[in-house]
Design an enzyme around this catalytic site. Structure first.
Site, PDB file in Angstrom:
ATOM      1  N   ASP A   1       4.342   3.332  -3.862  1.00  0.00           N
ATOM      2  CA  ASP A   1       3.345   3.877  -4.788  1.00  0.00           C
ATOM      3  C   ASP A   1       3.297   3.038  -6.063  1.00  0.00           C
ATOM      4  O   ASP A   1       4.310   2.914  -6.767  1.00  0.00           O
ATOM      5  CB  ASP A   1       3.739   5.334  -5.113  1.00  0.00           C
ATOM      6  CG  ASP A   1       2.706   6.047  -5.949  1.00  0.00           C
ATOM      7  OD1 ASP A   1       1.771   5.385  -6.466  1.00  0.00           O
ATOM      8  OD2 ASP A   1       2.832   7.277  -6.101  1.00  0.00           O
TER       9      ASP A   1
ATOM     10  N   ASP B   1       0.853  -1.194   0.000  1.00  0.00           N
ATOM     11  CA  ASP B   1       0.000   0.000   0.000  1.00  0.00           C
ATOM     12  C   ASP B   1       0.886   1.239   0.000  1.00  0.00           C
ATOM     13  O   ASP B   1       2.012   1.208   0.496  1.00  0.00           O
ATOM     14  CB  ASP B   1      -0.914   0.022   1.236  1.00  0.00           C
ATOM     15  CG  ASP B   1      -2.170   0.856   1.006  1.00  0.00           C
ATOM     16  OD1 ASP B   1      -3.247   0.266   0.810  1.00  0.00           O
ATOM     17  OD2 ASP B   1      -2.069   2.098   1.007  1.00  0.00           O
TER      18      ASP B   1
ATOM     19  N   SER C   1     -15.043  -2.944 -11.670  1.00  0.00           N
ATOM     20  CA  SER C   1     -16.191  -2.246 -11.072  1.00  0.00           C
ATOM     21  C   SER C   1     -17.364  -2.295 -12.039  1.00  0.00           C
ATOM     22  O   SER C   1     -17.173  -2.417 -13.263  1.00  0.00           O
ATOM     23  CB  SER C   1     -15.789  -0.788 -10.832  1.00  0.00           C
ATOM     24  OG  SER C   1     -16.915   0.038 -10.726  1.00  0.00           O
TER      25      SER C   1
ATOM     26  N   TYR D   1     -12.397   6.294 -14.948  1.00  0.00           N
ATOM     27  CA  TYR D   1     -12.483   5.069 -14.136  1.00  0.00           C
ATOM     28  C   TYR D   1     -13.206   3.954 -14.915  1.00  0.00           C
ATOM     29  O   TYR D   1     -12.804   2.792 -14.872  1.00  0.00           O
ATOM     30  CB  TYR D   1     -13.238   5.418 -12.852  1.00  0.00           C
ATOM     31  CG  TYR D   1     -13.325   4.355 -11.792  1.00  0.00           C
ATOM     32  CD1 TYR D   1     -12.225   3.982 -11.035  1.00  0.00           C
ATOM     33  CD2 TYR D   1     -14.553   3.748 -11.494  1.00  0.00           C
ATOM     34  CE1 TYR D   1     -12.335   3.028 -10.030  1.00  0.00           C
ATOM     35  CE2 TYR D   1     -14.668   2.804 -10.485  1.00  0.00           C
ATOM     36  CZ  TYR D   1     -13.558   2.448  -9.756  1.00  0.00           C
ATOM     37  OH  TYR D   1     -13.672   1.511  -8.754  1.00  0.00           O
TER      38      TYR D   1
ATOM     39  N   LYS E   1     -11.457   0.499 -15.698  1.00  0.00           N
ATOM     40  CA  LYS E   1     -12.011  -0.736 -15.130  1.00  0.00           C
ATOM     41  C   LYS E   1     -12.523  -1.673 -16.224  1.00  0.00           C
ATOM     42  O   LYS E   1     -12.584  -2.894 -16.021  1.00  0.00           O
ATOM     43  CB  LYS E   1     -13.106  -0.413 -14.114  1.00  0.00           C
ATOM     44  CG  LYS E   1     -12.577   0.207 -12.811  1.00  0.00           C
ATOM     45  CD  LYS E   1     -11.540  -0.659 -12.118  1.00  0.00           C
ATOM     46  CE  LYS E   1     -11.354  -0.327 -10.647  1.00  0.00           C
ATOM     47  NZ  LYS E   1     -10.233  -1.084 -10.041  1.00  0.00           N
TER      48      LYS E   1
END
Ligand SMILES: NC(=O)c1ccc[n+]([C@@H]2O[C@H](COP(=O)([O-])OP(=O)(O)OC[C@H]3O[C@@H](n4cnc5c(N)ncnc54)[C@H](O)[C@@H]3O)[C@@H](O)[C@H]2O)c1
Length: 294
Positions: free
Chosen positions: A84, A58, A166, A179, A183
């Site tokens: 990162d 993370d 998503s 996004y 995705k």
């Protein structure tokens, strides 16, 4: 944590019944990106409960360390490797440290790190666009490419890659062009891995597309959560409270189960796909949405 532990206990009982007494992922080495909190942290805990050696990755070093420590204090095996995912050097270091921790093995990658940086199409900046594509598409690709030597192996051991998508990627979502594209892209990457690394090496690759899961990404924007881009810009996370309240007041009528999912429920689906129970499932996009969009 308590609901996660009790669900983990039930899952462990199931694993025992199914003849996996050491856990569904016994001895497997798993990199989980974005596992300092939210869905990824629950995945780390559930995987560790099933005998996996977990690499907690993370950008938030403190949170990654806390997750790894909580796993270790519960008798599991984990190491925090923070950095990162937008930094190629970190990706190489992550693979190197994971392989060291795994004594030369990496079995599972869950590409989960991500955030949303919303905007309607005509107001979305290049930076908003590029950052979201880089984090959700380019970074997972680079991680998979860097880990190739550990997946292109003919030793019969289980190996699996799970990329997180998503409903925005499958169906589009107003205000999320960046996004939604990213995705959607994940599904093509997943299927390509399944076709390239399935035949000779038995690697499985699947996409899991989440609907509304309760994490800071779907909490009220007014709560103040944010991420910081590499050049120091703060990006506010969450959805405006009024928008969230409207959905809740309407009883989540777009979701057949009439409720959002918890991070633990989301993580259980990832565990299921990573587990031997899914040993003949590859190249699929599995919606974990409470039935939304059917
Ligand atoms: N929550 C939802 O409803 C939902 C729905 C669909 C998909 N998703 C996807 O699920 C995944 C996990 O999201 P979540 O809801 O648990 O969010 P979260 O914010 O709770 O967790 C995401 C984690 O990713 C980390 N991260 C972000 N940028 C990073 C970077 N550049 N490098 C390394 N780590 C980074 C964050 O620090 C955080 O710990 C994301 O890919 C998200 O797009 C979530």
């Amino acid at each position: 944590m308590s609901s996660s532990s009790s669900s983990a206990e039930r899952l462990s009982q199931i694993a025992g019944h199914l003849n996996f007494p050491q856990g569904l992922l016994a001895g497997q080495v798993a990199i989980i990106t974005g596992s300092g909190q939210g869905i990824g942290a629950e995945v780390a805990r559930l995987f560790a409960n099933e005998g996996a050696k977990v690499v907690v990755s993370d950008i938030d070093a403190k949170k990654a360390e806390d997750v790894a420590q909580s796993i270790k204090s519960n008798g599991g095996s984990a190491v925090a490797v923070s950095g990162d995912m937008l930094d190629s050097k970190y990706i190489d270091e992550l693979v190197k440290k994971a392989a060291e921790f795994g004594e030369g093995k990496i079995n599972i990658i869950v590409n989960n790190a991500g955030f949303t940086w919303d905007g309607v199409i005509h107001k979305t900046t290049d930076k908003q666009w590029d950052t979201i594509i880089a984090l959700h598409n380019t970074a997972p690709f680079k991680l998979i490419r860097a880990a190739a030597p550990y997946f292109r192996v003919k030793d019969g051991a289980p190996r699996s890659i799970i990329n997180i998508s998503s409903t925005s990627g499958l169906h589009g979502n107003a205000g999320q062009a960046n996004y939604a594209l990213a995705k959607a892209g994940v599904t093509g990457l997943t299927k390509t891995i399944a076709k390239e690394w399935g035949p000779q090496f038995g690697v499985r690759a699947n996409t899991i597309a989440f609907g509304h899961i309760l994490t800071r990404l779907t909490a009220a924007k007014e709560d103040g959560a944010f991420v910081t881009t590499p050049d120091g810009q703060k990006v506010a996370l969450g959805i405006p409270k009024a928008q969230g309240d409207t959905k809740a007041k309407a009883g989540f009528e777009d979701i057949p189960l009439r409720r959002p999912g918890s991070a633990t429920e989301a993580a259980r689906a990832i565990l299921a796909v990573a587990s031997p129970l899914f040993s003949y499932v590859s190249g699929q996009t599995i919606s974990v949405t409470g039935g939304r969009n059917i």
